[in-house]
Design an enzyme around this catalytic site. Structure first.
Site, PDB file in Angstrom:
ATOM      1  N   HIS A  98      13.170  -9.555   3.063  1.00 48.65           N
ATOM      2  CA  HIS A  98      11.859  -9.169   2.717  1.00 48.65           C
ATOM      3  C   HIS A  98      12.168  -7.656   2.359  1.00 48.65           C
ATOM      4  CE1 HIS A  98       7.833  -7.682   2.296  1.00 48.65           C
ATOM      5  NE2 HIS A  98       7.460  -9.020   2.010  1.00 48.65           N
ATOM      6  N   GLU A 170       9.818 -11.234  -5.139  1.00 46.17           N
ATOM      7  CA  GLU A 170       8.683 -10.479  -4.864  1.00 46.17           C
ATOM      8  C   GLU A 170       8.999  -8.993  -5.434  1.00 46.17           C
ATOM      9  OE1 GLU A 170       6.707 -11.576  -1.021  1.00 46.17           O
ATOM     10  OE2 GLU A 170       8.041 -10.314  -0.526  1.00 46.17           O
TER      11      GLU A 170
END
Ligand code: 13P
Length: 260
Positions: A98, A170
């Protein structure tokens, strides 16, 4: 490019929110609102601490669990770490790399590659997050960044293994906590197609058709349908809206399109 239709994957990344009791309460609320759908797979990524209790509480027809992180070695003298081996059987998926981990915890391309490898070795499907920062976008480096992140993360996997993983696009500038600009579905379409092309170049068209690619970044109940309708989009990775049971159950409902 040819693309295999999977169940739409909706992942709730709870980040560092909710203790064990609060996590149980959220699952209870979600369970009351979310129905099991043949065409939607719902994955919850609570804190590491809540995984064990939640694994006993969830209705497995509706929910699967993911970790947000773990350590790449299977066991040993690594004080403070939890391994993918320890999570084996508890989780189906693990979010890896992430942007918060890349930026706050200095996860390099090598660390990410080792974590992806460890997931697969332990029978866990990694959800590999890739995406450019605002600065990289401004400099026109988006494709280079995506290329480097995808290529290095998958470097130790066989083609068959790559076919079973998940990649989440993302863009850092679209994540609510990093600025939360709203990405246009057209821009998302370009990035997802580029990622799938990279996988095709490295592992062949068949693998690229099977690999699931999600969109993540300020997805909520109002925007989710627009992203899911992007060609080649297999689902969404949801941050802040996943902590609210009204909003998350509404996202799942909107992902469900097969009315039987
Ligand atoms: P938000 O949905 O809060 O923008 O977070 C996105 C994200 O980081 C999901 O992993």
């Amino acid at each position: 490019m040819h693309h295999i239709q999977h169940r739409t994957l909706i992942v709730g990344n709870w980040k560092m929110h909710l203790n064990v009791a609060q996590s149980s309460l959220l699952v209870h609320r979600l369970n009351q609102r979310i129905k099991a759908h043949r065409d939607v797979e719902v994955v919850l990524a609570p804190s590491l601490l809540a995984l064990q209790p939640l694994s006993r509480e969830i209705d497995r027809r509706k929910f699967r669990l993911a970790s947000q992180n773990a350590y790449h070695k299977d066991e040993g003298a690594f004080t403070g770490e939890v391994s993918y081996t320890m999570l084996r059987g508890l989780i189906h998926y693990s979010i890896v790399s992430h942007s918060e981990r890349r930026l706050y915890f200095n996860e390099t391309l090598e660390v990410v590659r080792d974590k992806v490898t460890a997931c697969v070795r332990n029978g866990i499907a990694p959800i590999v997050c890739v995406g450019e920062t605002q600065e990289e976008r401004r400099q026109g480096e988006t494709k280079q960044v995506l290329h480097d992140q995808v290529t290095s993360a998958l470097a130790n996997l066989t083609a068959d293994e790559v076919a079973g993983i998940v990649i989440a696009y993302e863009p850092v500038w679209a994540i609510s906590t990093f600025g939360g600009e709203i990405a246009k579905p057209d821009d998302v379409a370009v990035a997802l197609a580029y990622i799938r092309e990279q996988v095709a170049g490295l592992y062949g068209d068949h693998v690229a058709a099977s690999v699931r690619i999600l969109y993540g970044g300020s997805v909520d109940e109002n925007s989710v349908r627009g992203y899911l309708d992007v060609k080649g989009c297999d689902g969404a990775l949801v941050g802040s809206a996943s902590l609210n049971y009204h909003r998350f159950s509404s996202i799942v409902e909107k992902a469900h399109v097969l009315h039987s």
